[in-house]
Design an enzyme around this catalytic site. Structure first.
Site, short mmCIF file in Angstrom:
data_model
loop_
_atom_site.label_atom_id
_atom_site.label_comp_id
_atom_site.label_asym_id
_atom_site.label_seq_id
_atom_site.Cartn_x
_atom_site.Cartn_y
_atom_site.Cartn_z
N GLY A 327 -17.37 29.38 -47.09
CA GLY A 327 -16.92 30.10 -47.49
C GLY A 327 -15.78 30.60 -46.91
N TYR A 328 -15.43 32.03 -47.31
CA TYR A 328 -14.36 32.50 -46.39
C TYR A 328 -15.00 32.90 -45.08
CZ TYR A 328 -10.62 32.25 -49.64
OH TYR A 328 -9.67 31.76 -50.48
N THR A 329 -14.41 32.48 -44.04
CA THR A 329 -15.04 32.53 -42.74
C THR A 329 -13.98 32.75 -41.69
OG1 THR A 329 -16.46 30.80 -43.65
CG2 THR A 329 -16.71 31.26 -41.32
N THR A 330 -14.36 33.29 -40.54
CA THR A 330 -13.43 33.35 -39.43
C THR A 330 -14.13 32.84 -38.18
OG1 THR A 330 -11.73 34.71 -38.36
CG2 THR A 330 -13.90 35.71 -38.61
N HIS A 346 -18.37 33.20 -38.09
CA HIS A 346 -19.11 34.15 -38.91
C HIS A 346 -18.37 34.43 -40.20
CE1 HIS A 346 -16.47 36.73 -36.45
NE2 HIS A 346 -17.10 36.23 -35.41
#
Length: 493
Positions: A327-330, A346
């Protein structure tokens, strides 16, 4: 303590560095940066999300699994959760997700931070949370990266008034130079620093979270109380003359990455690292690893001992095991002068487009991501969901120890794969490896970043892959890549 931090925003980096200056270690820095990411990169991370970390501490390497659980414990009359379909436009390609209150899985972030702090941290949690508390109250500048994510996710963010108002001005979605404010999030982070994980179970934040989801979700207090982080040995992967440490289950990405690296190694040395031949080899390695991810693989992924036994078969043969589908993640990377290092990934998914009451906590949409919650493989209530998070630590032959990882949904292992071969086969610096062009393929067309490719490479690509999707500049589709480490010549990142 001397150290290094690599992350997705300047404020996220500075929070980790501030903690190092106070005498904290690499784990303290990773916790402070993670909490700050929920403020400075609020659409990519937060207390309503989950993740995975790979931690080198006193010479041992651990996997800390704090990913999300399937909700529904003690819910005999479970009902269908309400979700809506939204398409996100990446430019050359689109991707569809499900959002809304029913798309939320049980958050694991609070349990993960607590476990990291208890097992490896040195400074009080209140101290680690303070930079994020101050930033949330004072406001943070919207960076170009923040603006881009806000633009991409706007079809989700505009669905509800509270979320729309958080991420917009009178002129529309937030732009670079605007300021993001969320004082409620500052209060929540301060309370978490003071009271620990109970604040998010039986405390006010947990109550607000459950009250907001209401009858649209199967989540209950039993789910929040059952959520816990697990500390396991990291998986050791040998590639050429290096050792890569990858996360254990529920990450499918660590095993997939090992599978791809084995395919590349069995084909012999890599020549020109950005050539058409290398693109073909990487594409074949990715296709090979994605081909194993059927229902039997997903089932076996949760069988005790599967990860180490699978890697043993891969590495014993030095080629992908035949029939090995039984997903969108960092991301943040840190390292300190004592040799400790953290690679931590996360996410909130794409967010559910919901904020929990007056806490400032954005709700995840993990149940709406096909990679995390495959329609063909439903996890039971309380069961861990699958993740493509692949925080890794690599021990290079030249003595460098580098923590690396990425956001980007199913493209995460692809990003880490490229970082690994750029560091090993090409012997590039960390900075060059992060900036190198990438190739990605799953079940459809080839996706290719074009910079640093020769005209001959592009001509061959157009001939052999006429339906390829071309990216002529860095794109969120491929996620990010963050590296931080140390070696004989000092810190790098």
């Amino acid at each position: 303590m001397k150290g290094v931090v690599s992350a997705g925003s300047p404020l996220t980096v500075e929070a980790g560095l501030e903690v190092l200056r106070l005498g904290g270690n690499a784990i303290d820095a990773a916790i402070a940066s993670t909490l700050m990411a929920g403020v400075a990169e609020p659409l990519l991370s937060g207390l309503g999300g989950a993740g995975v970390a790979t931690v080198r501490f006193n010479g041992d390497v651990h996997c800390v699994d704090f990913f999300a659980n399937m909700p529904g414990l003690n819910q005999p009359d479970s009902h269908a959760s309400s979700m809506d379909e939204v398409s996100i436009n990446f430019g050359p390609t689109n991707q569809t997700f499900l959002v809304g209150k029913g798309s939320a899985a049980v958050p694991g972030m609070v349990a993960g931070i607590h476990a990291l702090h208890e097992k490896f941290g040195t400074l009080p949690l209140s101290v680690l949370a303070q930079p994020a508390v101050n930033a949330a109250r004072a406001g943070v500048p919207v960076t170009p990266g923040f603006e881009r994510v806000c633009e991409l996710l706007w079809p989700i963010l505009e669905r509800t008034d509270p979320v729309r108002s958080l991420f917009s001005t009178a002129k529309g979605p937030m732009k670079t130079g605007d300021t993001f404010h969320c004082r409620q999030l500052g209060d929540t982070l301060e309370a978490f620093g003071a009271h620990g994980p109970t604040f998010f179970t039986t405390g006010p934040a947990g109550t607000a979270f459950l009250d907001h989801l209401g009858d649209h979700s199967n989540m209950s207090l039993a789910d929040l109380e059952a959520q816990e982080a697990r500390i396991l040995p990291a998986l050791r992967v040998e590639y050429r003359d290096t050792v890569l440490w990858v996360p254990n289950v529920p990450s499918a990405a660590g095993i997939s990455l090992a599978h791809s690296l084995s395919t590349l190694e069995s084909g012999g040395p890599i020549g020109d690292i950005t050539s058409f031949l290398t693109i073909e080899r990487i594409a074949e390695a990715l296709r090979s690893s994605f081909s194993i991810r059927g229902k039997p693989f997903l089932r076996d992924l949760f069988t005790e001992g599967f990860g180490p036994s699978f890697l043993a078969r891969v590495q014993a043969s030095r080629e992908p095991p035949k029939g090995a589908t039984p997903g969108y993640t960092t991301h943040i990377s840190t390292a300190d002068e004592a040799g400790n290092a953290v690679s931590i990934t996360h996410s909130l998914g794409e967010t559910a487009g919901e904020v929990a009451g007056d806490t400032g906590i954005l709700v995840n949409n993990f149940l709406g991501e096909a990679d995390v919650n495959p329609p063909s493989f439903t996890r039971p209530p309380g069961g861990r969901l699958i993740t493509m998070c692949c925080p890794s630590i690599i021990d290079l032959a030249d003595g460098r120890i580098i923590a690396l990882g990425s956001g980007g949904s199913s493209r995460i292992p692809t990003a880490v794969l490229h970082g690994t071969i750029y560091l090993t086969d090409a012997q590039w610096t960390a900075e060059a490896a992060v900036k190198g062009p990438r190739t990605h393929v799953e079940g459809g067309p080839l996706h290719v970043e074009t910079w640093n490719r020769t005209d001959q490479t592009m001509t061959s690509l157009k001939k052999e892959w006429p339906d390829h999707i071309q990216f002529d500049g860095p794109n969120m589709f491929f996620g990010g890549l963050h590296m931080a480490g140390l070696g004989p010549e000092g810190f790098c990142g």
